[in-house]
Design a protein around this motif. Structure first.
Motif, PDB file in Angstrom:
ATOM      1  N   ALA A  14       0.823  -1.210   0.000  1.00  6.32           N
ATOM      2  CA  ALA A  14       0.000   0.000   0.000  1.00  6.32           C
ATOM      3  C   ALA A  14       0.856   1.259   0.000  1.00  6.32           C
ATOM      4  N   GLU A  15       1.908   1.269   0.811  1.00  7.73           N
ATOM      5  CA  GLU A  15       2.778   2.440   0.847  1.00  7.73           C
ATOM      6  C   GLU A  15       3.562   2.587  -0.450  1.00  7.73           C
ATOM      7  N   LYS A  16       3.918   1.461  -1.072  1.00 12.50           N
ATOM      8  CA  LYS A  16       4.608   1.527  -2.358  1.00 12.50           C
ATOM      9  C   LYS A  16       3.697   2.114  -3.425  1.00 12.50           C
ATOM     10  N   ALA A  17       2.395   1.690  -3.435  1.00 10.75           N
ATOM     11  CA  ALA A  17       1.437   2.254  -4.385  1.00 10.75           C
ATOM     12  C   ALA A  17       1.221   3.735  -4.130  1.00 10.75           C
ATOM     13  N   ALA A  18       1.189   4.141  -2.841  1.00 12.65           N
ATOM     14  CA  ALA A  18       1.012   5.555  -2.522  1.00 12.65           C
ATOM     15  C   ALA A  18       2.181   6.385  -3.014  1.00 12.65           C
ATOM     16  N   ARG A  19       3.385   5.854  -2.867  1.00  9.37           N
ATOM     17  CA  ARG A  19       4.557   6.585  -3.352  1.00  9.37           C
ATOM     18  C   ARG A  19       4.539   6.707  -4.868  1.00  9.37           C
ATOM     19  N   LYS A  41       1.993   9.362  -5.849  1.00  8.73           N
ATOM     20  CA  LYS A  41       2.511  10.707  -5.595  1.00  8.73           C
ATOM     21  C   LYS A  41       3.577  11.083  -6.628  1.00  8.73           C
ATOM     22  N   GLU A  42       4.388  10.116  -7.014  1.00  6.78           N
ATOM     23  CA  GLU A  42       5.382  10.407  -8.048  1.00  6.78           C
ATOM     24  C   GLU A  42       4.716  10.709  -9.386  1.00  6.78           C
ATOM     25  N   GLY A  43       3.574  10.024  -9.702  1.00  6.93           N
ATOM     26  CA  GLY A  43       2.845  10.326 -10.937  1.00  6.93           C
ATOM     27  C   GLY A  43       2.270  11.723 -10.926  1.00  6.93           C
ATOM     28  N   GLU A  44       1.684  12.147  -9.802  1.00  8.82           N
ATOM     29  CA  GLU A  44       1.163  13.512  -9.707  1.00  8.82           C
ATOM     30  C   GLU A  44       2.274  14.541  -9.835  1.00  8.82           C
ATOM     31  N   ARG A  45       3.404  14.252  -9.222  1.00 11.66           N
ATOM     32  CA  ARG A  45       4.523  15.196  -9.319  1.00 11.66           C
ATOM     33  C   ARG A  45       5.035  15.281 -10.760  1.00 11.66           C
ATOM     34  N   ALA A  46       5.058  14.157 -11.481  1.00 18.14           N
ATOM     35  CA  ALA A  46       5.503  14.174 -12.873  1.00 18.14           C
ATOM     36  C   ALA A  46       4.546  14.991 -13.746  1.00 18.14           C
ATOM     37  N   LYS A  47       3.210  14.854 -13.519  1.00 18.22           N
ATOM     38  CA  LYS A  47       2.241  15.648 -14.291  1.00 18.22           C
ATOM     39  C   LYS A  47       2.389  17.135 -14.006  1.00 18.22           C
ATOM     40  N   ALA A  48       2.660  17.490 -12.768  1.00 15.12           N
ATOM     41  CA  ALA A  48       2.860  18.899 -12.440  1.00 15.12           C
ATOM     42  C   ALA A  48       4.088  19.452 -13.156  1.00 15.12           C
ATOM     43  N   PHE A  49       5.152  18.661 -13.226  1.00 20.68           N
ATOM     44  CA  PHE A  49       6.340  19.110 -13.945  1.00 20.68           C
ATOM     45  C   PHE A  49       6.040  19.275 -15.435  1.00 20.68           C
ATOM     46  N   GLU A  50       5.213  18.387 -15.986  1.00 13.64           N
ATOM     47  CA  GLU A  50       4.855  18.508 -17.416  1.00 13.64           C
ATOM     48  C   GLU A  50       4.061  19.784 -17.663  1.00 13.64           C
ATOM     49  N   ARG A  51       3.093  20.098 -16.789  1.00 13.30           N
ATOM     50  CA  ARG A  51       2.319  21.342 -16.974  1.00 13.30           C
ATOM     51  C   ARG A  51       3.223  22.562 -16.845  1.00 13.30           C
ATOM     52  N   ALA A  52       4.146  22.531 -15.908  1.00 14.48           N
ATOM     53  CA  ALA A  52       5.055  23.673 -15.759  1.00 14.48           C
ATOM     54  C   ALA A  52       5.945  23.820 -16.990  1.00 14.48           C
ATOM     55  N   ALA A  53       6.420  22.697 -17.538  1.00 18.19           N
ATOM     56  CA  ALA A  53       7.252  22.767 -18.745  1.00 18.19           C
ATOM     57  C   ALA A  53       6.461  23.281 -19.940  1.00 18.19           C
ATOM     58  N   LEU A  54       5.152  22.885 -20.043  1.00 16.55           N
ATOM     59  CA  LEU A  54       4.315  23.363 -21.143  1.00 16.55           C
ATOM     60  C   LEU A  54       4.087  24.869 -21.055  1.00 16.55           C
ATOM     61  N   ARG A  55       3.803  25.371 -19.837  1.00 18.89           N
ATOM     62  CA  ARG A  55       3.615  26.825 -19.688  1.00 18.89           C
ATOM     63  C   ARG A  55       4.910  27.577 -19.991  1.00 18.89           C
ATOM     64  N   LEU A  56       6.037  27.004 -19.607  1.00 23.01           N
ATOM     65  CA  LEU A  56       7.310  27.668 -19.889  1.00 23.01           C
ATOM     66  C   LEU A  56       7.579  27.739 -21.385  1.00 23.01           C
ATOM     67  N   SER A  57       7.288  26.653 -22.109  1.00 30.90           N
ATOM     68  CA  SER A  57       7.495  26.673 -23.564  1.00 30.90           C
ATOM     69  C   SER A  57       6.559  27.663 -24.236  1.00 30.90           C
ATOM     70  N   GLU A 117     -19.003  19.283  -7.322  1.00 29.73           N
ATOM     71  CA  GLU A 117     -17.843  19.677  -6.536  1.00 29.73           C
ATOM     72  C   GLU A 117     -16.691  18.692  -6.765  1.00 29.73           C
ATOM     73  N   LYS A 118     -15.532  19.214  -6.610  1.00 25.99           N
ATOM     74  CA  LYS A 118     -14.356  18.393  -6.789  1.00 25.99           C
ATOM     75  C   LYS A 118     -14.297  17.342  -5.688  1.00 25.99           C
ATOM     76  N   ALA A 119     -14.065  16.083  -6.072  1.00 31.31           N
ATOM     77  CA  ALA A 119     -14.028  15.001  -5.098  1.00 31.31           C
ATOM     78  C   ALA A 119     -12.817  15.158  -4.181  1.00 31.31           C
ATOM     79  N   ARG A 120     -13.077  14.913  -2.906  1.00 31.27           N
ATOM     80  CA  ARG A 120     -11.989  15.022  -1.925  1.00 31.27           C
ATOM     81  C   ARG A 120     -11.003  13.882  -2.125  1.00 31.27           C
ATOM     82  N   PRO A 121      -9.737  14.188  -2.277  1.00 30.32           N
ATOM     83  CA  PRO A 121      -8.773  13.101  -2.518  1.00 30.32           C
ATOM     84  C   PRO A 121      -8.687  12.171  -1.323  1.00 30.32           C
ATOM     85  N   LYS A 122      -8.509  10.891  -1.605  1.00 26.91           N
ATOM     86  CA  LYS A 122      -8.386   9.878  -0.563  1.00 26.91           C
ATOM     87  C   LYS A 122      -7.028  10.009   0.108  1.00 26.91           C
ATOM     88  N   ARG A 123      -7.096  10.004   1.427  1.00 28.19           N
ATOM     89  CA  ARG A 123      -5.852  10.161   2.185  1.00 28.19           C
ATOM     90  C   ARG A 123      -5.031   8.883   2.072  1.00 28.19           C
TER      91      ARG A 123
END
Length: 448
Positions: free
Chosen positions: A214-219, A222-238, A276-282
């Motif tokens: 479970a903790e491995k899946a959570a990590r 979280k790494e997938g969300e962080r990668a998508k955020a980096f992609e959006r930031a790179a797109l806005r920069l370009s 409304e936006k669904a509350r993310p699962k903790r």
């Protein structure tokens, strides 16, 4: 007669501590043993008084850990705190026997993560720290973080514990409070990189397989969300770089953040997002204190973890004997720790200590004598006749004399066991050891 026996008799209540009363008692004994004068020339015979046979005192099993920690009741320590200290004291005694210290220690230092301690008692880390506060305030315990290197980065390997072996003396102000010294923190207790590769970590011991997955899946999430955020930031920069190359004025700072927020609102309106936006699962965090998915760590696993930094494999000689060859005093001044060993484990420990003494004195042919000496010292301690300290200092003196003769190029004593027997006789201890009541102070012997 030596003052040591007078002090022992006074401690047992056989004689008075008042000098005048003591003189009266001695005068009464002398008068009783002096024969009465003959009356009219006839001999007078004194008939001794009838002495009733006293029943033997009941044998009370000695529990060293419980005896040492009983003093914590007067220190206002909670029951959980006393249980924690009893476990830490047992681990400390194991570490003392494994290290072969050159002097009799009053403080034992070892390494143990708090997670393992919490998992053993099946409580959270906050409960452990809350119960450690009165022990640290009383001065019988101290703990500090130990830092190591993991993949080239600094990381915490666990806690370095300093545990008092004489808590009663600390509580009475006869010994200083224990502290973890700087050289204790510099000792390489663990190699994190090797432990992670081999799976010898506190994380692996305390987490079940389901919890680890479970903790491995959570990590990974979280790494997938962080990668998508980096992609959006790179797109806005370009996009900004393209607009700036086209000669357009590109907003930045707070102005750019306001425009991005307005664009997000317009996109939601155009998509007609009314829910409304669904509350993310903790997700389960690696540092949270939930007991779900954790497993209890057994006492044997704690002992293995504690003894890991002191274990040195050897094929031809035991660890105790190998250390005795380098000094010998460690085999002498750790005799006291044998009284704190459970009876079921004493057979192997006493044999190892006897081999260490025989190796230290270079007298391996008389191994049975050294075994007899250690067993009799244990019997004496169990019966209230403790000669361990006196015998230990005598052995240290004899060993020093033998080593001194060797350094001078001559060894005058070829039979060390005979010299030890002579010194025991001079101390008036040999007869006392021989006359001790014989009952078992160790484990049951193996069947023939």
């Amino acid at each position: 007669m030596s003052n040591r026996f007078f002090e022992a008799w006074r401690a047992q209540g056989l004689i008075s501590a008042d000098p005048e009363t003591l003189q009266q008692q001695l005068a009464a004994v002398i008068a009783e043993r002096t024969p009465a004068p003959a009356a009219e020339g006839k001999p007078v015979f004194r008939v001794p008084a009838k002495v009733e046979a006293a029943l033997p005192a009941p044998h009370v099993p000695f529990q060293p850990v419980a005896s040492l920690t009983a003093c914590l009741e007067a220190a206002e320590c909670p029951a959980t705190a006393r249980r924690i200290y009893q476990l830490l004291l047992e681990l400390a005694l194991h570490s003392i026997r494994a290290r072969g210290l050159p002097v009799r220690p009053d403080v034992a230092v070892f390494h143990l993560p708090v997670d393992l301690l919490a998992s053993h008692f099946e409580v959270c880390r906050q409960t452990i720290w809350r119960n450690l506060k009165p022990l640290i305030a009383a001065g019988v315990l101290d703990a500090h973080d130990h830092y190591g290197t993991l993949n080239g980065k600094t990381a915490v390997t666990g806690k370095v514990w300093a545990v008092s072996i004489v808590p009663d003396r600390v509580l009475r102000g006869l010994a200083a409070p224990v502290k973890v010294r700087i050289h204790d923190l510099r000792f390489p207790w663990r190699d994190l990189t090797s432990d992670v590769k081999a799976g010898r970590t506190a994380y692996a011991l305390t987490r079940t397989d389901e919890r680890q997955e479970a903790e491995k899946a959570a990590r990974k999430a979280k790494e997938g969300e962080r990668a998508k955020a980096f992609e959006r930031a790179a797109l806005r920069l370009s996009e900004r770089e393209a607009a700036r190359a086209a000669g357009a004025k590109v907003p930045h700072g707070r102005r750019a953040a306001t425009l991005n927020a307005a664009a997000t609102r317009e996109a939601r309106k155009s998509q007609e997002v009314t829910t409304e936006k669904a509350r993310p699962k903790r997700l389960i965090s690696t540092v949270q204190q939930s007991r779900e998915g954790l497993k209890a760590v057994k006492a044997g696993e704690l002992i293995q973890w504690t003894l890991a930094p002191f274990s040195t494999p050897s094929d031809d000689v035991t660890v105790t004997v190998a250390r005795a060859l380098s000094g010998g005093l460690d085999a002498i001044f750790t005799l006291r720790s044998l009284t704190m060993t459970p009876k079921r484990d004493r057979n192997a420990v006493v044999e190892s200590a006897a081999r260490a003494l025989a190796a230290a004195f270079d007298d391996t042919k008389n191994l049975r004598f050294w075994c007899w000496l250690i067993w009799q010292l244990l019997r004496g301690a169990a019966q209230g006749q403790d000669y361990i300290d006196d015998v230990a200092h005598m052995l240290a003196r004899v060993l020093h004399d033998i080593k001194q003769d060797e350094t001078m190029g001559s060894r005058t004593q070829r039979r060390p066991a005979a010299l030890v027997v002579k010194e025991l006789n001079d101390l008036c201890v040999l007869d006392a050891l021989r006359e001790l009541e014989r009952y078992r102070v160790g484990g049951k012997p193996r069947a023939a």
